[in-house]
Each structure stands twice: as C-alpha cells, then as structure tokens.
Scaffold this motif. Structure first.
Motif, mmCIF file in Angstrom:
data_model
loop_
_atom_site.group_PDB
_atom_site.id
_atom_site.type_symbol
_atom_site.label_atom_id
_atom_site.label_comp_id
_atom_site.label_asym_id
_atom_site.label_seq_id
_atom_site.Cartn_x
_atom_site.Cartn_y
_atom_site.Cartn_z
ATOM 1 N N ALA A 1 4.447 6.257 -4.253
ATOM 2 C CA ALA A 1 3.397 7.201 -4.623
ATOM 3 C C ALA A 1 2.024 6.567 -4.438
ATOM 4 C CB ALA A 1 3.567 7.631 -6.076
ATOM 5 N N LEU A 2 1.130 7.319 -3.822
ATOM 6 C CA LEU A 2 -0.261 6.913 -3.653
ATOM 7 C C LEU A 2 -1.132 7.815 -4.511
ATOM 8 C CD1 LEU A 2 1.153 5.645 -1.167
ATOM 9 C CD2 LEU A 2 -0.944 6.089 0.130
ATOM 10 N N ALA A 3 -1.943 7.216 -5.382
ATOM 11 C CA ALA A 3 -2.828 7.989 -6.242
ATOM 12 C C ALA A 3 -4.075 8.424 -5.475
ATOM 13 C CB ALA A 3 -3.202 7.168 -7.480
ATOM 14 N N ASN A 4 -5.014 9.061 -6.182
ATOM 15 C CA ASN A 4 -6.205 9.625 -5.538
ATOM 16 C C ASN A 4 -6.997 8.574 -4.758
ATOM 17 O OD1 ASN A 4 -5.402 11.810 -7.002
ATOM 18 N ND2 ASN A 4 -7.224 11.932 -8.283
ATOM 19 N N ASN A 5 -7.503 8.985 -3.600
ATOM 20 C CA ASN A 5 -8.496 8.220 -2.835
ATOM 21 C C ASN A 5 -7.974 6.901 -2.269
ATOM 22 O OD1 ASN A 5 -10.563 10.177 -3.619
ATOM 23 N ND2 ASN A 5 -10.524 9.172 -5.615
ATOM 24 N N VAL A 6 -6.677 6.763 -2.133
ATOM 25 C CA VAL A 6 -6.116 5.543 -1.545
ATOM 26 C C VAL A 6 -6.263 5.592 -0.024
ATOM 27 C CG1 VAL A 6 -3.965 4.283 -1.113
ATOM 28 C CG2 VAL A 6 -4.519 5.065 -3.414
ATOM 29 N N THR A 7 -6.597 4.443 0.561
ATOM 30 C CA THR A 7 -6.676 4.306 2.015
ATOM 31 C C THR A 7 -5.586 3.360 2.498
ATOM 32 O OG1 THR A 7 -9.066 4.687 2.124
ATOM 33 C CG2 THR A 7 -8.078 3.462 3.939
ATOM 34 N N VAL A 8 -4.867 3.788 3.525
ATOM 35 C CA VAL A 8 -3.887 2.929 4.193
ATOM 36 C C VAL A 8 -4.133 3.062 5.694
ATOM 37 C CG1 VAL A 8 -1.454 2.369 4.532
ATOM 38 C CG2 VAL A 8 -2.200 3.385 2.365
ATOM 39 N N THR A 9 -4.319 1.942 6.369
ATOM 40 C CA THR A 9 -4.588 2.020 7.805
ATOM 41 C C THR A 9 -4.058 0.795 8.533
ATOM 42 O OG1 THR A 9 -6.314 2.327 9.485
ATOM 43 C CG2 THR A 9 -6.881 0.961 7.572
ATOM 44 N N ASP A 10 -3.635 0.984 9.772
ATOM 45 C CA ASP A 10 -3.271 -0.153 10.622
ATOM 46 C C ASP A 10 -4.370 -0.424 11.650
ATOM 47 O OD1 ASP A 10 -2.990 1.855 12.535
ATOM 48 O OD2 ASP A 10 -0.968 1.263 13.167
ATOM 49 N N ILE A 11 -5.549 0.150 11.416
ATOM 50 C CA ILE A 11 -6.657 0.078 12.370
ATOM 51 C C ILE A 11 -7.795 -0.763 11.801
ATOM 52 C CG2 ILE A 11 -8.407 1.418 13.595
ATOM 53 C CD1 ILE A 11 -6.417 3.809 13.463
ATOM 54 N N SER B 1 -2.583 -3.419 13.711
ATOM 55 C CA SER B 1 -1.541 -4.294 13.184
ATOM 56 C C SER B 1 -0.691 -3.481 12.214
ATOM 57 C CB SER B 1 -2.161 -5.497 12.474
ATOM 58 O OG SER B 1 -1.170 -6.404 12.053
ATOM 59 N N PRO B 2 0.626 -3.417 12.414
ATOM 60 C CA PRO B 2 1.484 -2.537 11.616
ATOM 61 C C PRO B 2 1.400 -2.792 10.120
ATOM 62 C CG PRO B 2 2.682 -3.397 13.511
ATOM 63 C CD PRO B 2 1.390 -4.152 13.439
ATOM 64 N N VAL B 3 1.613 -1.737 9.352
ATOM 65 C CA VAL B 3 1.615 -1.798 7.892
ATOM 66 C C VAL B 3 2.986 -1.340 7.387
ATOM 67 C CG1 VAL B 3 0.651 -0.814 5.782
ATOM 68 C CG2 VAL B 3 -0.865 -1.426 7.677
ATOM 69 N N ILE B 4 3.541 -2.096 6.443
ATOM 70 C CA ILE B 4 4.809 -1.734 5.819
ATOM 71 C C ILE B 4 4.625 -1.703 4.312
ATOM 72 C CG2 ILE B 4 7.214 -2.386 5.424
ATOM 73 C CD1 ILE B 4 7.166 -3.793 8.144
ATOM 74 N N ILE B 5 4.989 -0.588 3.698
ATOM 75 C CA ILE B 5 4.978 -0.450 2.240
ATOM 76 C C ILE B 5 6.397 -0.091 1.821
ATOM 77 C CG2 ILE B 5 4.043 0.814 0.265
ATOM 78 C CD1 ILE B 5 1.530 1.321 1.926
ATOM 79 N N PRO C 1 -4.909 -3.374 7.538
ATOM 80 C CA PRO C 1 -3.972 -3.596 8.649
ATOM 81 C C PRO C 1 -3.202 -4.903 8.490
ATOM 82 C CG PRO C 1 -6.111 -2.881 9.474
ATOM 83 C CD PRO C 1 -6.286 -3.129 8.009
ATOM 84 N N GLY C 2 -1.932 -4.875 8.864
ATOM 85 C CA GLY C 2 -1.097 -6.057 8.813
ATOM 86 C C GLY C 2 -0.457 -6.323 7.469
ATOM 87 N N THR C 3 -0.730 -5.494 6.479
ATOM 88 C CA THR C 3 -0.176 -5.716 5.140
ATOM 89 C C THR C 3 1.305 -5.348 5.084
ATOM 90 O OG1 THR C 3 -2.303 -5.387 4.027
ATOM 91 C CG2 THR C 3 -0.325 -4.986 2.734
ATOM 92 N N ASN C 4 2.040 -6.134 4.324
ATOM 93 C CA ASN C 4 3.473 -5.883 4.114
ATOM 94 C C ASN C 4 3.755 -5.994 2.626
ATOM 95 O OD1 ASN C 4 6.310 -6.066 3.931
ATOM 96 N ND2 ASN C 4 6.466 -6.972 5.961
ATOM 97 N N LEU C 5 4.041 -4.865 2.001
ATOM 98 C CA LEU C 5 4.388 -4.839 0.579
ATOM 99 C C LEU C 5 5.896 -4.690 0.433
ATOM 100 C CD1 LEU C 5 1.777 -2.402 -1.050
ATOM 101 C CD2 LEU C 5 1.699 -4.892 -0.961
ATOM 102 N N GLY C 6 6.496 -5.537 -0.396
ATOM 103 C CA GLY C 6 7.913 -5.401 -0.668
ATOM 104 C C GLY C 6 8.201 -4.193 -1.546
ATOM 105 N N LYS C 7 9.449 -4.046 -1.949
ATOM 106 C CA LYS C 7 9.826 -2.894 -2.761
ATOM 107 C C LYS C 7 9.361 -3.083 -4.203
ATOM 108 C CE LYS C 7 14.495 -4.523 -3.913
ATOM 109 N NZ LYS C 7 15.945 -4.230 -3.792
#
Length: 206
Positions: A102-112, A131-135, A149-155
């Motif tokens: 779940a992403l709350a209000n105004n969250v930004t996620v980008t691979d750019i 750079s790919p992003v994995i959540i 960009p490039g972030t990798n979050l585990g479970k």
C-alpha cells in the motif's frame, strides 16, 4: 440479452467499470479492482493482479518516449496493491510492486533519474537514466515518501512519511529519514523487532 447486459452495467461503479475497460482493452490486468479518476494510467504498459485500487489524481505512467529515445516500460503490480490520492508512479524500464503493498497519499516511485551535468540546459531537457525498482510484498509506504531509481525493498518493509529512499533494504525493515536508513528490523531468530545501527546491523545494547 441486451437488457441483462444493461442491468449488469448499472450495478457496477465507475471505478469498477474503468478497471474492466482497461483490462479488456489491453489484456494485461485483472478485471477485479477499482480505478478511480487517475491523472494518467497508461494501461498498455501496466500489468496488475486482482484487487488493485488506484484513487483519484494518481499518475501511473509508463514512459515510452523521452528526449528522442524510445523505452519499453513495464509496471508490474501484484494482487491487492493500492495507491492513495496523488501518488506519482513513473517508469521507463521496469518497476515491480508486490502483493498487498500500500502506498499512502503523495508517494512518488520512479525508475527515472533526470541528469543535470550540462549546465547550459535545464535538467528536464537532458537525457534520462533508468534503473529498475523493486518493492516487495506486504510493504507500506507512508505519506510523501520518495522511492528513488534502483531501490530494492524486501517484503514487509515500512517506509516512514517524508522519507527519501535509495538503496537495497532487506525483508522486515522499518525505514525512515532523508536520506532514509533502517531504524528497526525483525530478528527472525529472536522473533522480535530490534533497533539497528545506521548500517542496518542490530544494536548490541538496547
């Protein structure tokens, strides 16, 4: 037959109808979900599982052309993913978000990433880097956070409000700050959450 079809349509909400329309037209997503009124939803570049919820004013956009270059974006969303109002999701290569995240209000996620090296022109006019992003699954990302960009979050990671996240973070991490760091992790051996040092290692004295 036509009357039955009309009655079915009348029983569906606009967000549900919008989800069905995108799923049928582009064939990449489940028909079971709720897409309200996004600013942008490039369904041809998005695949999604059942239970997707996209609230008003979200931008979920695959960028296929920029600065004269062609990209092949893919935004992969698992089951029961939700974006609250005003989320900004952009992708020119690959962005993956796991089940039940779940992403709350105004969250930004980008691979750019917009380059800025050339001082004779504005950053928005310069080439982009991707750079790919994995959540991972079961994550919660709170208000105004930015996933770079490039972030990798585990479970089962939790990202605090207003955090700027860049890097690789293991499963069961509580992440906060700008720049963000791990402040707590779940110890699978001791079966409890424990505070961490800045490098993510468990504190010896608690």
């Amino acid at each position: 037959m036509a009357n039955i079809f009309i009655r079915i349509l009348r029983g569906l909400s606009l967000p549900r109808l919008r989800t069905i329309y995108y799923g049928l037209r582009f064939g990449k997503g489940s028909l079971r979900g709720l897409i309200y009124r996004p600013v942008c939803f490039t369904a041809k570049h998005i695949s999604w599982g059942k239970g997707l919820v996209v609230y008003k004013n979200c931008r979920v956009e695959g960028v296929s052309q920029y600065g004269g270059k062609t990209y092949v974006p893919l935004i992969e969303l698992g089951e029961n993913v939700s974006f609250q109002q005003n989320c900004h999701i952009t992708c020119a290569q690959h962005l993956y978000i796991g089940n039940n995240t779940a992403l709350a209000n105004n969250v930004t996620v980008t691979d750019i990433n917009h380059c800025y090296e050339d001082v004779t022109t504005t950053p928005k006019s310069q080439p982009i880097e991707v750079s790919p992003v994995i959540i991972g699954e079961d994550c919660t990302i709170y208000n105004n956070a930015v996933i770079c960009p490039g972030t990798n979050l585990g479970k089962h990671c939790v990202v605090g409000a207003n955090s700027v996240v860049n890097g690789i973070f293991p499963d069961f991490s509580i992440i906060a700050g700008a720049p963000a760091r791990i402040v707590k992790r779940y110890d699978v051996i001791e079966k409890r959450w424990r505070p961490t040092n800045p490098d993510g290692s468990f504190k010896i004295k608690e």
